[in-house]
Write an enzyme that holds these catalytic residues in place. Structure first.
Site, PDB file in Angstrom:
ATOM      1  N   GLY A  29      34.424  47.376  36.512  1.00  0.00           N
ATOM      2  CA  GLY A  29      35.049  48.460  37.283  1.00  0.00           C
ATOM      3  C   GLY A  29      34.853  49.798  36.578  1.00  0.00           C
ATOM      4  O   GLY A  29      34.322  49.857  35.470  1.00  0.00           O
ATOM      5  N   ASP A  83      40.115  45.138  30.362  1.00  0.00           N
ATOM      6  CA  ASP A  83      39.679  45.149  31.760  1.00  0.00           C
ATOM      7  C   ASP A  83      40.599  46.043  32.583  1.00  0.00           C
ATOM      8  O   ASP A  83      41.715  46.375  32.168  1.00  0.00           O
ATOM      9  CB  ASP A  83      39.715  43.710  32.323  1.00  0.00           C
ATOM     10  N   ASP A  86      43.736  46.702  39.788  1.00  0.00           N
ATOM     11  CA  ASP A  86      44.007  47.495  40.992  1.00  0.00           C
ATOM     12  C   ASP A  86      45.488  47.801  41.117  1.00  0.00           C
ATOM     13  O   ASP A  86      45.872  48.850  41.633  1.00  0.00           O
ATOM     14  CB  ASP A  86      43.520  46.726  42.229  1.00  0.00           C
ATOM     15  N   LYS A  96      43.782  42.111  40.793  1.00  0.00           N
ATOM     16  CA  LYS A  96      42.436  42.539  40.428  1.00  0.00           C
ATOM     17  C   LYS A  96      41.450  42.054  41.481  1.00  0.00           C
ATOM     18  O   LYS A  96      41.822  41.297  42.373  1.00  0.00           O
ATOM     19  CB  LYS A  96      42.041  41.942  39.060  1.00  0.00           C
ATOM     20  N   GLY A  97      40.217  42.522  41.379  1.00  0.00           N
ATOM     21  CA  GLY A  97      39.204  42.049  42.314  1.00  0.00           C
ATOM     22  C   GLY A  97      38.693  43.106  43.265  1.00  0.00           C
ATOM     23  O   GLY A  97      37.828  42.844  44.092  1.00  0.00           O
ATOM     24  N   GLY A  98      39.223  44.322  43.119  1.00  0.00           N
ATOM     25  CA  GLY A  98      38.738  45.408  43.972  1.00  0.00           C
ATOM     26  C   GLY A  98      37.230  45.566  43.866  1.00  0.00           C
ATOM     27  O   GLY A  98      36.551  45.890  44.832  1.00  0.00           O
ATOM     28  N   GLY A  99      36.713  45.257  42.673  1.00  0.00           N
ATOM     29  CA  GLY A  99      35.275  45.387  42.453  1.00  0.00           C
ATOM     30  C   GLY A  99      34.525  44.075  42.644  1.00  0.00           C
ATOM     31  O   GLY A  99      33.328  43.974  42.391  1.00  0.00           O
ATOM     32  N   GLU A 105      36.187  37.579  35.659  1.00  0.00           N
ATOM     33  CA  GLU A 105      37.194  38.300  34.872  1.00  0.00           C
ATOM     34  C   GLU A 105      38.343  37.388  34.491  1.00  0.00           C
ATOM     35  O   GLU A 105      38.843  37.414  33.375  1.00  0.00           O
ATOM     36  CB  GLU A 105      37.730  39.492  35.683  1.00  0.00           C
ATOM     37  N   LYS A 123      48.104  53.033  39.095  1.00  0.00           N
ATOM     38  CA  LYS A 123      47.985  51.591  39.406  1.00  0.00           C
ATOM     39  C   LYS A 123      49.334  50.866  39.202  1.00  0.00           C
ATOM     40  O   LYS A 123      49.479  49.704  39.530  1.00  0.00           O
ATOM     41  CB  LYS A 123      46.920  50.956  38.526  1.00  0.00           C
TER      42      LYS A 123
HETATM   43  O1  DER Z   1      37.485  44.407  40.323  1.00  0.00           O
HETATM   44  C1  DER Z   1      38.229  44.514  39.338  1.00  0.00           C
HETATM   45  O2  DER Z   1      39.007  43.591  38.973  1.00  0.00           O
HETATM   46  C2  DER Z   1      38.311  45.838  38.629  1.00  0.00           C
HETATM   47  O3  DER Z   1      38.720  45.671  37.299  1.00  0.00           O
HETATM   48  C3  DER Z   1      39.324  46.667  39.388  1.00  0.00           C
HETATM   49  O4  DER Z   1      40.459  45.899  39.499  1.00  0.00           O
HETATM   50  C4  DER Z   1      39.642  47.982  38.691  1.00  0.00           C
HETATM   51  O5  DER Z   1      38.610  48.836  39.004  1.00  0.00           O
HETATM   52  P1  DER Z   1      38.720  50.405  38.678  1.00  0.00           P
HETATM   53  O6  DER Z   1      38.934  50.499  37.171  1.00  0.00           O
HETATM   54  O7  DER Z   1      37.386  50.928  39.108  1.00  0.00           O
HETATM   55  O8  DER Z   1      39.864  50.957  39.451  1.00  0.00           O
END
Ligand code: DER
Length: 231
Positions: A29, A83, A86, A96-99, A105, A123
């Site tokens: 991310g 890490d 979100d 998590k998992g937006g990306g 992860e 966040k």
């Molecule tokens: O996809 C993910 O888990 C990323 O870590 C996401 O949760 C955070 O992405 P960002 O740092 O671009 O907001």
């Protein structure tokens, strides 16, 4: 403050915590990318570390930065994973998992003694769920899996729409692991532990973005400075 400035501040602070000999999990991310860049600088100054990337994107960045990489097969026990997230609540539970990288992860985080989340202060939430919960699913039987998830969500008194994640070109998004992602727009998740433990019972569900009991600390960047929680 621009959010990217905050993300960079959190990433650089995390890189400063790394010590020689550490076996690291390298998150994914935009915030984790700032950490990897700052870590790369320290590696070029002589810091001795190895890292397990949590996505192909992070692998490519870490290679460009000259960070020595390893795998969980070679290095199954890590000292520290850094890490992004979100959403993060008061008990350091995460969405998590937006990306799209939450499967690797979560595997890397669970192989780490410590996991520190880096994020801009926006966040931080009281209750998880405003951010849609990513659920990684096997393409085979997708429709049946969707129905099973919907029934489970409703049985927990939650409601919300499942949306199949699309790639930028409009095609169905496919994760590094070759799976699809259903984003569950639940609005709020009052009992994340219950949802987390039951979602994985559905056969077609590979992994979801609720990280419970994995984060041991957080570095949150706000306009007033860095807030550091746990360790
Ligand atoms: O996809 C993910 O888990 C990323 O870590 C996401 O949760 C955070 O992405 P960002 O740092 O671009 O907001």
């Amino acid at each position: 403050f621009v959010s990217d400035t905050l993300k960079r501040a959190a990433g650089e602070r995390a890189a400063a915590l790394v010590t020689d000999g550490m076996k690291l999990g390298l998150g994914s991310g935009s915030t984790a990318a700032h950490f990897v860049a700052a870590l790369g600088e320290r590696v070029r100054e002589g810091l001795q570390v190895v890292g397990v990337p949590t996505s192909e994107a992070t692998r490519e960045q870490a290679e460009r930065e000259g960070i020595p990489l390893t795998t969980l097969d070679e290095t199954p026990e890590l000292d520290l994973t850094i890490d992004g997230a979100d959403e993060i609540d008061e008990d350091l539970r995460l969405i998590k998992g937006g990306g799209g990288a939450h499967l690797r992860e979560k595997i890397v985080a669970s192989a780490s003694r410590r996991m520190i989340v880096i994020a801009d202060g926006s966040k931080r939430v009281q209750t998880l769920g405003r951010f849609p919960l990513p659920i990684e699913v096997v393409p085979f039987g997708l429709r049946a899996t969707e129905i099973a998830i919907t029934k489970l969500v409703e049985s927990l008194g939650l409601e919300g729409e499942l949306r199949l994640r699309k790639a930028a070109d409009g095609s169905t998004y496919v994760t590094d692991g070759g799976h699809y992602i259903l984003d569950a727009h639940l609005g709020r998740i009052d009992k994340p532990n219950v949802l987390a433990s039951t979602l994985n019972n559905i056969p077609g569900v590979v992994e979801h973005g609720l990280f419970i009991g994995l984060a041991t600390g957080a570095i949150l960047a706000t306009g007033e400075g860095l807030v550091e929680l746990g360790q």
